[in-house]
Design a protein around this motif. Structure first.
Motif, PDB file in Angstrom:
ATOM      1  N   MET A 163      -1.618 -46.477 -38.990  1.00  0.00           N
ATOM      2  CA  MET A 163      -0.835 -47.354 -39.855  1.00  0.00           C
ATOM      3  C   MET A 163      -1.594 -48.677 -39.982  1.00  0.00           C
ATOM      4  O   MET A 163      -2.043 -49.231 -38.986  1.00  0.00           O
ATOM      5  CB  MET A 163       0.540 -47.593 -39.242  1.00  0.00           C
ATOM      6  N   LYS A 164      -1.762 -49.153 -41.197  1.00  0.00           N
ATOM      7  CA  LYS A 164      -2.395 -50.464 -41.408  1.00  0.00           C
ATOM      8  C   LYS A 164      -1.271 -51.489 -41.463  1.00  0.00           C
ATOM      9  O   LYS A 164      -0.380 -51.394 -42.303  1.00  0.00           O
ATOM     10  CB  LYS A 164      -3.182 -50.465 -42.711  1.00  0.00           C
ATOM     11  N   THR A 165      -1.294 -52.450 -40.556  1.00  0.00           N
ATOM     12  CA  THR A 165      -0.270 -53.495 -40.550  1.00  0.00           C
ATOM     13  C   THR A 165      -0.899 -54.815 -40.958  1.00  0.00           C
ATOM     14  O   THR A 165      -2.084 -55.054 -40.739  1.00  0.00           O
ATOM     15  CB  THR A 165       0.379 -53.649 -39.154  1.00  0.00           C
ATOM     16  N   LEU A 166      -0.085 -55.669 -41.567  1.00  0.00           N
ATOM     17  CA  LEU A 166      -0.526 -57.024 -41.883  1.00  0.00           C
ATOM     18  C   LEU A 166       0.315 -57.977 -41.054  1.00  0.00           C
ATOM     19  O   LEU A 166       1.545 -57.922 -41.095  1.00  0.00           O
ATOM     20  CB  LEU A 166      -0.419 -57.296 -43.377  1.00  0.00           C
ATOM     21  N   ARG A 167      -0.378 -58.808 -40.292  1.00  0.00           N
ATOM     22  CA  ARG A 167       0.272 -59.679 -39.321  1.00  0.00           C
ATOM     23  C   ARG A 167      -0.128 -61.127 -39.548  1.00  0.00           C
ATOM     24  O   ARG A 167      -1.177 -61.413 -40.105  1.00  0.00           O
ATOM     25  CB  ARG A 167      -0.166 -59.313 -37.900  1.00  0.00           C
ATOM     26  N   CYS A 168       0.707 -62.015 -39.022  1.00  0.00           N
ATOM     27  CA  CYS A 168       0.341 -63.427 -38.980  1.00  0.00           C
ATOM     28  C   CYS A 168      -0.763 -63.584 -37.947  1.00  0.00           C
ATOM     29  O   CYS A 168      -0.645 -63.076 -36.830  1.00  0.00           O
ATOM     30  CB  CYS A 168       1.557 -64.264 -38.585  1.00  0.00           C
ATOM     31  N   PRO A 169      -1.851 -64.294 -38.276  1.00  0.00           N
ATOM     32  CA  PRO A 169      -2.923 -64.474 -37.303  1.00  0.00           C
ATOM     33  C   PRO A 169      -2.523 -65.389 -36.141  1.00  0.00           C
ATOM     34  O   PRO A 169      -3.151 -65.346 -35.086  1.00  0.00           O
ATOM     35  CB  PRO A 169      -4.062 -65.088 -38.121  1.00  0.00           C
ATOM     36  N   SER A 170      -1.470 -66.175 -36.309  1.00  0.00           N
ATOM     37  CA  SER A 170      -1.044 -67.093 -35.248  1.00  0.00           C
ATOM     38  C   SER A 170      -0.016 -66.470 -34.305  1.00  0.00           C
ATOM     39  O   SER A 170      -0.242 -66.375 -33.106  1.00  0.00           O
ATOM     40  CB  SER A 170      -0.460 -68.378 -35.848  1.00  0.00           C
ATOM     41  N   CYS A 171       1.124 -66.040 -34.847  1.00  0.00           N
ATOM     42  CA  CYS A 171       2.198 -65.504 -33.990  1.00  0.00           C
ATOM     43  C   CYS A 171       2.167 -63.979 -33.881  1.00  0.00           C
ATOM     44  O   CYS A 171       2.921 -63.399 -33.103  1.00  0.00           O
ATOM     45  CB  CYS A 171       3.565 -65.994 -34.457  1.00  0.00           C
ATOM     46  N   GLU A 172       1.304 -63.326 -34.661  1.00  0.00           N
ATOM     47  CA  GLU A 172       1.071 -61.883 -34.636  1.00  0.00           C
ATOM     48  C   GLU A 172       2.289 -61.023 -35.002  1.00  0.00           C
ATOM     49  O   GLU A 172       2.343 -59.846 -34.682  1.00  0.00           O
ATOM     50  CB  GLU A 172       0.498 -61.447 -33.289  1.00  0.00           C
ATOM     51  N   ILE A 173       3.252 -61.606 -35.694  1.00  0.00           N
ATOM     52  CA  ILE A 173       4.393 -60.831 -36.190  1.00  0.00           C
ATOM     53  C   ILE A 173       3.897 -59.860 -37.261  1.00  0.00           C
ATOM     54  O   ILE A 173       3.112 -60.245 -38.139  1.00  0.00           O
ATOM     55  CB  ILE A 173       5.464 -61.777 -36.796  1.00  0.00           C
ATOM     56  N   THR A 174       4.349 -58.614 -37.198  1.00  0.00           N
ATOM     57  CA  THR A 174       4.037 -57.640 -38.245  1.00  0.00           C
ATOM     58  C   THR A 174       4.933 -57.936 -39.438  1.00  0.00           C
ATOM     59  O   THR A 174       6.158 -57.878 -39.335  1.00  0.00           O
ATOM     60  CB  THR A 174       4.258 -56.204 -37.752  1.00  0.00           C
ATOM     61  N   LEU A 175       4.333 -58.264 -40.573  1.00  0.00           N
ATOM     62  CA  LEU A 175       5.081 -58.608 -41.781  1.00  0.00           C
ATOM     63  C   LEU A 175       5.338 -57.378 -42.647  1.00  0.00           C
ATOM     64  O   LEU A 175       6.438 -57.154 -43.098  1.00  0.00           O
ATOM     65  CB  LEU A 175       4.321 -59.672 -42.568  1.00  0.00           C
ATOM     66  N   TRP A 176       4.293 -56.608 -42.891  1.00  0.00           N
ATOM     67  CA  TRP A 176       4.449 -55.351 -43.616  1.00  0.00           C
ATOM     68  C   TRP A 176       3.365 -54.384 -43.194  1.00  0.00           C
ATOM     69  O   TRP A 176       2.407 -54.759 -42.534  1.00  0.00           O
ATOM     70  CB  TRP A 176       4.470 -55.544 -45.131  1.00  0.00           C
ATOM     71  N   CYS A 177       3.564 -53.139 -43.573  1.00  0.00           N
ATOM     72  CA  CYS A 177       2.647 -52.053 -43.211  1.00  0.00           C
ATOM     73  C   CYS A 177       2.289 -51.265 -44.458  1.00  0.00           C
ATOM     74  O   CYS A 177       3.009 -51.290 -45.455  1.00  0.00           O
ATOM     75  CB  CYS A 177       3.320 -51.086 -42.236  1.00  0.00           C
ATOM     76  N   HIS A 178       1.192 -50.550 -44.343  1.00  0.00           N
ATOM     77  CA  HIS A 178       0.787 -49.585 -45.365  1.00  0.00           C
ATOM     78  C   HIS A 178       0.648 -48.240 -44.656  1.00  0.00           C
ATOM     79  O   HIS A 178      -0.191 -48.085 -43.767  1.00  0.00           O
ATOM     80  CB  HIS A 178      -0.539 -49.979 -46.021  1.00  0.00           C
ATOM     81  N   HIS A 179       1.478 -47.293 -45.052  1.00  0.00           N
ATOM     82  CA  HIS A 179       1.452 -45.963 -44.448  1.00  0.00           C
ATOM     83  C   HIS A 179       0.233 -45.208 -44.961  1.00  0.00           C
ATOM     84  O   HIS A 179      -0.102 -45.289 -46.147  1.00  0.00           O
ATOM     85  CB  HIS A 179       2.741 -45.209 -44.817  1.00  0.00           C
ATOM     86  N   PRO A 180      -0.444 -44.451 -44.095  1.00  0.00           N
ATOM     87  CA  PRO A 180      -1.658 -43.752 -44.540  1.00  0.00           C
ATOM     88  C   PRO A 180      -1.418 -42.757 -45.676  1.00  0.00           C
ATOM     89  O   PRO A 180      -2.309 -42.523 -46.479  1.00  0.00           O
ATOM     90  CB  PRO A 180      -2.163 -43.043 -43.281  1.00  0.00           C
ATOM     91  N   HIS A 181      -0.218 -42.206 -45.791  1.00  0.00           N
ATOM     92  CA  HIS A 181       0.059 -41.250 -46.870  1.00  0.00           C
ATOM     93  C   HIS A 181       0.377 -41.939 -48.194  1.00  0.00           C
ATOM     94  O   HIS A 181       0.343 -41.297 -49.245  1.00  0.00           O
ATOM     95  CB  HIS A 181       1.217 -40.318 -46.495  1.00  0.00           C
ATOM     96  N   LEU A 182       0.690 -43.233 -48.145  1.00  0.00           N
ATOM     97  CA  LEU A 182       1.046 -43.966 -49.358  1.00  0.00           C
ATOM     98  C   LEU A 182      -0.063 -44.908 -49.819  1.00  0.00           C
ATOM     99  O   LEU A 182      -0.089 -45.322 -50.971  1.00  0.00           O
ATOM    100  CB  LEU A 182       2.331 -44.765 -49.137  1.00  0.00           C
ATOM    101  N   GLY A 183      -0.955 -45.275 -48.914  1.00  0.00           N
ATOM    102  CA  GLY A 183      -2.055 -46.168 -49.256  1.00  0.00           C
ATOM    103  C   GLY A 183      -1.620 -47.615 -49.420  1.00  0.00           C
ATOM    104  O   GLY A 183      -0.493 -47.990 -49.104  1.00  0.00           O
ATOM    105  N   ASP A 184      -2.519 -48.428 -49.939  1.00  0.00           N
ATOM    106  CA  ASP A 184      -2.272 -49.861 -50.073  1.00  0.00           C
ATOM    107  C   ASP A 184      -1.400 -50.223 -51.269  1.00  0.00           C
ATOM    108  O   ASP A 184      -1.035 -51.385 -51.418  1.00  0.00           O
ATOM    109  CB  ASP A 184      -3.603 -50.612 -50.187  1.00  0.00           C
ATOM    110  N   VAL A 185      -1.071 -49.263 -52.126  1.00  0.00           N
ATOM    111  CA  VAL A 185      -0.262 -49.583 -53.308  1.00  0.00           C
ATOM    112  C   VAL A 185       1.219 -49.742 -52.971  1.00  0.00           C
ATOM    113  O   VAL A 185       1.978 -50.306 -53.750  1.00  0.00           O
ATOM    114  CB  VAL A 185      -0.433 -48.542 -54.445  1.00  0.00           C
ATOM    115  N   ILE A 186       1.638 -49.264 -51.798  1.00  0.00           N
ATOM    116  CA  ILE A 186       3.021 -49.387 -51.346  1.00  0.00           C
ATOM    117  C   ILE A 186       3.045 -50.151 -50.031  1.00  0.00           C
ATOM    118  O   ILE A 186       2.279 -49.839 -49.117  1.00  0.00           O
ATOM    119  CB  ILE A 186       3.686 -48.002 -51.144  1.00  0.00           C
TER     120      ILE A 186
END
Length: 113
Positions: free
Chosen positions: A73-96
């Motif tokens: 799973m590709k997650t996008l996080r804050c570089p400071s507090c490291e909270i996961t904001l959103w994810c990209h599921h491998p079956h859906l790709g970066d478009v979702i």
């Protein structure tokens, strides 16, 4: 969401406020996921996600950092507090994006469907 009601954008962000973003359109669906990944990210039996086209997700401040874990799973996080904001599921790709409803300022507007 009711298709007859115009969608008012929803803002969100991380715990420390370094990253801010906006959902510009209504999510495709809002759901509670009980997979092990969502349990680990949320620290709860489930995580409520708003599934939205990434093109409708606008970064207002900061720069989320991508993180690739062992679960693919590709997650996008804050570089400071490291909270996961959103994810990209491998079956859906970066478009979702699967946006954590708990990161939204008014997440209560998105009831799970």
């Amino acid at each position: 969401m009711n298709d007859l009601t115009p969608f008012t954008p929803l803002d969100g962000g991380c715990r420390c406020g370094a990253v801010r973003f906006r959902l510009e359109a209504a999510p495709i669906i809002t759901h509670s996921c009980h997979c092990r990944f969502c349990q680990k990210v949320s620290g709860a039996p489930f995580r409520t996600n708003a599934m939205i086209e990434t093109e409708h997700l606008t970064i207002l401040a900061g720069a989320p950092q991508p993180f690739h874990g062992r679960d693919c799973m590709k997650t996008l996080r804050c570089p400071s507090c490291e909270i996961t904001l959103w994810c990209h599921h491998p079956h859906l790709g970066d478009v979702i994006a699967l946006v954590g409803v708990g990161t939204l300022d008014e997440g209560e507007r998105l009831a799970p469907e």
